[in-house]
Design a protein around this motif. Sequence first.
Motif, short mmCIF file in Angstrom:
data_model
loop_
_atom_site.label_atom_id
_atom_site.label_comp_id
_atom_site.label_asym_id
_atom_site.label_seq_id
_atom_site.Cartn_x
_atom_site.Cartn_y
_atom_site.Cartn_z
N LEU A 1 -3.15 -1.10 1.52
CA LEU A 1 -3.98 -0.24 0.66
C LEU A 1 -4.21 -0.88 -0.71
N THR A 2 -3.13 -1.27 -1.38
CA THR A 2 -3.28 -1.79 -2.74
C THR A 2 -4.00 -3.14 -2.77
N SER A 3 -3.79 -3.96 -1.75
CA SER A 3 -4.49 -5.25 -1.70
C SER A 3 -5.99 -5.03 -1.60
N TYR B 1 4.46 -4.11 -8.73
CA TYR B 1 3.53 -5.05 -9.35
C TYR B 1 2.09 -4.71 -8.98
N ALA B 2 1.86 -4.36 -7.72
CA ALA B 2 0.50 -4.00 -7.28
C ALA B 2 -0.04 -2.85 -8.10
N VAL B 3 0.79 -1.84 -8.35
CA VAL B 3 0.35 -0.69 -9.14
C VAL B 3 0.13 -1.09 -10.60
N HIS C 1 -10.47 -0.12 10.27
CA HIS C 1 -9.38 -0.89 10.89
C HIS C 1 -8.18 -0.98 9.96
N LEU C 2 -8.42 -1.05 8.64
CA LEU C 2 -7.29 -1.06 7.69
C LEU C 2 -6.65 0.33 7.60
N ALA C 3 -7.48 1.37 7.65
CA ALA C 3 -6.94 2.73 7.63
C ALA C 3 -6.00 2.93 8.81
N GLU C 4 -6.40 2.43 9.97
CA GLU C 4 -5.56 2.53 11.15
C GLU C 4 -4.26 1.74 10.97
N ALA C 5 -4.36 0.56 10.36
CA ALA C 5 -3.16 -0.27 10.13
C ALA C 5 -2.20 0.43 9.18
N VAL C 6 -2.74 1.07 8.12
CA VAL C 6 -1.89 1.80 7.18
C VAL C 6 -1.17 2.93 7.90
N ARG C 7 -1.92 3.70 8.66
CA ARG C 7 -1.31 4.83 9.38
C ARG C 7 -0.26 4.36 10.40
N ASP C 8 -0.58 3.30 11.12
CA ASP C 8 0.35 2.78 12.13
C ASP C 8 1.63 2.27 11.47
N ASP C 9 1.49 1.50 10.40
CA ASP C 9 2.68 0.98 9.72
C ASP C 9 3.51 2.09 9.10
N ALA C 10 2.84 3.08 8.50
CA ALA C 10 3.57 4.21 7.91
C ALA C 10 4.32 4.99 8.99
N ALA C 11 3.70 5.12 10.16
CA ALA C 11 4.31 5.90 11.24
C ALA C 11 5.59 5.25 11.78
N VAL C 12 5.68 3.93 11.68
CA VAL C 12 6.88 3.25 12.19
C VAL C 12 7.81 2.83 11.04
N ARG C 13 7.71 3.56 9.93
CA ARG C 13 8.58 3.35 8.77
C ARG C 13 8.43 1.97 8.12
N GLU C 14 7.24 1.43 8.17
CA GLU C 14 6.92 0.18 7.48
C GLU C 14 6.02 0.51 6.29
N GLN C 15 6.51 1.42 5.43
CA GLN C 15 5.68 1.93 4.34
C GLN C 15 5.29 0.84 3.33
N GLU C 16 6.18 -0.11 3.09
CA GLU C 16 5.85 -1.18 2.14
C GLU C 16 4.64 -1.98 2.62
N ILE C 17 4.61 -2.25 3.93
CA ILE C 17 3.47 -2.99 4.50
C ILE C 17 2.21 -2.13 4.42
N ALA C 18 2.33 -0.86 4.76
CA ALA C 18 1.19 0.06 4.70
C ALA C 18 0.63 0.12 3.27
N PHE C 19 1.53 0.24 2.32
CA PHE C 19 1.12 0.32 0.91
C PHE C 19 0.46 -0.98 0.47
N ASP C 20 0.97 -2.10 0.95
CA ASP C 20 0.39 -3.40 0.61
C ASP C 20 -1.04 -3.51 1.14
#
Length: 192
Positions: A54-56, A87-89, A33-52
């Motif tokens: 993953l890193t969280s 900071y996450a990295v 479900h998180l993988a899907e959220a990352v892909r969905d957010d990245a697809a709509v140009r919400e990369q910061e949210i997608a990255f968050d």
Amino acid sequence: MGDMTEPDLVVNRHTIEDVLARLVDETPGFPPHLAEAVRDDAAVREQEIAFDWLTSWLSNEYVPLVPSYFRRLAAVADYLGDERSWYAVAWLRGQVQWDGPPPEQADPPLDATTAPRVVLSLIAECPELEDALRYALEAVDAGDPRAGLQELVTWIEVFETPPTPWFLRNAIRVAEFYHDNALSERLAALTR
């Protein structure tokens, strides 16, 4: 795009979606479900949210990271350019399974634009301070990196936490950048 080796890894607006998807795919145990959220957010140009997302998860689950994976996370954070990603990295650096001793971090560039990132890196160097880090983070978030460093140094003094040479060198650079002689003296006292 073929295999993503470090020398040919390019993170830009054309590749970010693919880079994030590959990082997710290479993370054993990453919840679907998180993988899907990352892909969905990245697809709509919400990369910061997608990255968050993953890193969280990587941080919360304390997933051991190989150096090449970590470097790709760092490349994404550099591309995104926001303090939260950076900071996450910096925080995840402690989870990298280095072959031998970890390489010395390079001293980051320091100017008015990068000072918050440098202080965030210093905060990430002190995970043993746990909840006390919140006060330093709040000061940086409020736009006062110098106050964040002052807060961090106070807690290092209170808990008598021995700082690393990298921490001391860069904390002194920040104090000198802000012309904070009192803070420089406090940091110098930590070396004794």
